[in-house]
Design an enzyme around this catalytic site. Structure first.
Site: not given
Ligand code: PAF
Length: 282
Positions: A30, A33, A37, A187, A189
């Site tokens: 999503m 990155l 990732h 993450s 987030r």
């Protein structure tokens, strides 16, 4: 690295590679990155000749009141990182391309049982959104191998089951979680954390390791282990969440005779919902 925004364009590019005899690896994301990732990309190179990644903030996996609108959209920076990691093709469709108004409500994909607890209970509908978009992406990209992070352990389990149940001819590879030196799992987030919250956040992984060690030492009082971990997290400033000791295959509550375990945890820390896990054999 080519950036393609349409399904037709993506199919044409992948078909060309397959006709040239190349195997195709796929890392769906999503965006926003990070090193986690990029590790998936590097791992992908070990399994496939031609690497495709997607960046698509999938609206159907966000619940009401979640961070869909504020989720960071950083396509330019993402494409630079992917290019540097040797990605060959980036698929970056619009929401209209993935979910045309006419067909978007015709069909969804639902994986049963394994989606009911943990994040499935916390985020109703989340895994339906994930399995629907991942099966659409699988049908578009038709990869030989697809790579997912083990940080989202339940998501990986859902995708493995979906792949098997729906006969996708795709090898699903789970890749170890990448962590900061503090132990905090990377993450997209984590950017929501303040400096102070970021200094507390690694406690989640410390509690996972502590709980694992207790189980490994033969402690079968899982309810007490869970309570101790939750109490420590709460008194350290973490908000709502779960801390579940599970059988790593079924994700059901662990039984004392189990040999494969995973402890799944999530906890709110300021504006971020942290998620992490630890899996082990006994
Ligand atoms: O893990 C993610 O980033 C997403 O859930 C995924 C697999 C790309 C589907 O949107």
């Amino acid at each position: 690295m080519d950036i393609i925004h349409t399904i037709a364009g993506l199919r044409e590019a992948v078909t060309k590679q397959k006709l040239a005899g190349k195997t195709v690896g796929f890392v769906p994301t999503m965006g926003n990155l990070h090193e986690g990732h990029i590790t998936l990309l590097h791992e992908g190179h070990k399994h496939a000749d031609f690497m495709v990644s997607s960046v698509f903030v999938n609206p159907t996996q966000f619940g009401e009141g979640e961070d869909f609108d504020s989720y960071p959209r950083t396509l330019e920076a993402d494409s630079e990182k992917l290019q540097a990691a040797g990605c060959h093709l980036l698929f970056a469709p619009s929401a209209e391309e993935m979910y045309p108004a006419e067909t978007s409500h015709w069909a969804t994909v639902q994986v049963h049982d394994i989606t009911k607890d943990h994040c499935g209970a916390d985020r109703p509908g989340h895994f339906d959104g994930v399995s629907t978009v991942v099966s659409k992406l699988f049908n578009i990209v038709t990869p030989n191998v697809a790579l997912f992070g083990k940080k989202d352990f339940q998501q990986l389990a859902v995708i493995r089951r979906m792949t098997k149940a729906l006969c996708f001819d795709i090898n699903i590879v789970g890749v170890e979680t990448v962590r900061e030196d503090s132990g905090l799992a990377l993450s997209s987030r984590n950017g929501y954390l303040t400096d102070e919250e970021k200094s507390i956040a690694p406690l989640l992984y410390q509690q996972l390791k502590l709980a694992r060690d207790k189980v490994l030492q033969g402690d079968n009082n899982f309810a007490q282990i869970i309570k101790d971990a939750r109490d420590t997290l709460t008194s350290s400033g973490f908000g709502d969440g779960y801390f579940n000791i599970c059988n790593s295959e079924s994700l059901d509550p662990a039984a004392s005779q189990d040999t494969s375990f995973v402890i799944l945890a999530t906890a709110q820390m300021g504006g971020a919902r942290l998620i992490d896990n630890i899996d082990f054999e006994r």
